[in-house]
Design a protein around this motif. Structure first.
Motif: not given
Length: 298
Positions: A102-121
């Motif tokens: 399995a590839l390591r996958c993630a998602t995001f949604y337009p919300e104020p914290e998105a940039a924070t958790y995307v950077a973490k992922r």
């Protein structure tokens, strides 16, 4: 679950280690149950009868893919409301930890914290993001995502994006918002899901103009899509061939949420008659090159 052995003969004929499927779905059980219910009910974003061919536990479905010769595959989850993305991202990270293919996958949604958790992922090694603008009901030009798109472009992590208007279009789908997004972020690495169905030509043209954009084959060229009125225009096939040989068409299937055996997608690609080099590229080589896996299988 029983399943026929796949076109191993095709894979062997092409001299490939197996298949690299960039578009498969594994989800938390309660989420998958809700997704299946939408297909069973031909929900408003499904638009037609969609009898699922595969319905089993994650472990059983992983074994189906292994038996089919799929050496690498994704676990594409997609958030459709605020506060959901990180729950899905935690689950898919655990799935990748326990499933070597399995590839390591993630998602995001337009919300104020998105940039924070995307950077973490991204820092944690995410290899592939997924967003679904039809189901998520958001505009890719949403200001809350601008920093996220920049992060993804800087990290060169591809995003599988369902932006085409199939199977049911909404105010958020279609090529125009994506074209504007690429004007803002020209290095954004997008994988256009379903080859952009039904706006095939528009999304193909976007991929031709942007060297970091490509298409996945998910459900395109199949009898099911043809019957839906979403047949791929034959006149586009020479351009599709060139894009695939340039490394920017990838195998996708939508497994397990498909209304036919997995091998039908392979049949559909083979009958395009675009040549063995194109098939090798799409079924394996382009995924290996884009995700950085070794040619012996990762």
């Amino acid at each position: 679950m029983s399943e026929e052995i796949p076109q191993v003969e095709l894979v062997e004929t092409l001299g490939l280690p197996g298949l690299f499927d960039l578009h498969t779905h594994f989800l938390p059980p309660r989420v998958m149950a809700k997704v299946r219910a939408q297909f069973d009910a031909a929900g408003p974003l499904i638009g037609r009868t969609w009898p699922l061919h595969y319905r089993d536990t994650d472990d059983a479905l992983v074994e189906v893919l292994r038996d089919l010769g799929v050496r690498h595959f994704s676990a594409l989850a997609y958030a459709h409301r605020p506060g959901m993305a990180e729950f899905l991202n935690d689950w898919t990270a655990e799935f990748a930890d326990r499933v070597p293919e399995a590839l390591r996958c993630a998602t995001f949604y337009p919300e104020p914290e998105a940039a924070t958790y995307v950077a973490k992922r991204i820092a944690a090694g995410t290899e592939l993001f997924k967003v679904h603008v039809q189901v998520g009901a958001f505009d890719v030009r949403e200001p809350l995502l601008d920093e996220v798109w920049g992060q993804v472009a800087d990290a060169d992590v591809p995003v599988v994006i369902h932006a085409g208007s199939g199977p049911v279009g909404t105010e958020f789908t279609g090529p125009d918002p994506v074209a504007e997004l690429l004007q803002r972020h020209p290095r954004l690495p997008l994988v256009i899901a379903h080859a952009g169905a039904p706006e095939y030509e528009e999304f193909l043209s976007l991929a031709e103009r942007h060297e970091h954009v490509g298409l996945d084959t998910t459900m395109a060229f199949t009898d099911f899509f043809d019957e839906m009125g979403a047949a791929y225009p034959p006149a586009l096939l020479p351009r599709l061939r060139d894009l695939g040989l340039a490394g920017r068409v990838w195998l996708g299937s939508d497994f397990p949420n498909i209304p036919y055996p997995y091998t039908h997608q392979l049949d559909a690609l083979e009958r395009l008659d675009l040549g063995e080099d194109w098939l090798r590229a799409v079924l394996w080589e382009n995924g290996v090159a884009r995700l950085g896996w070794s040619t012996s299988g990762g």
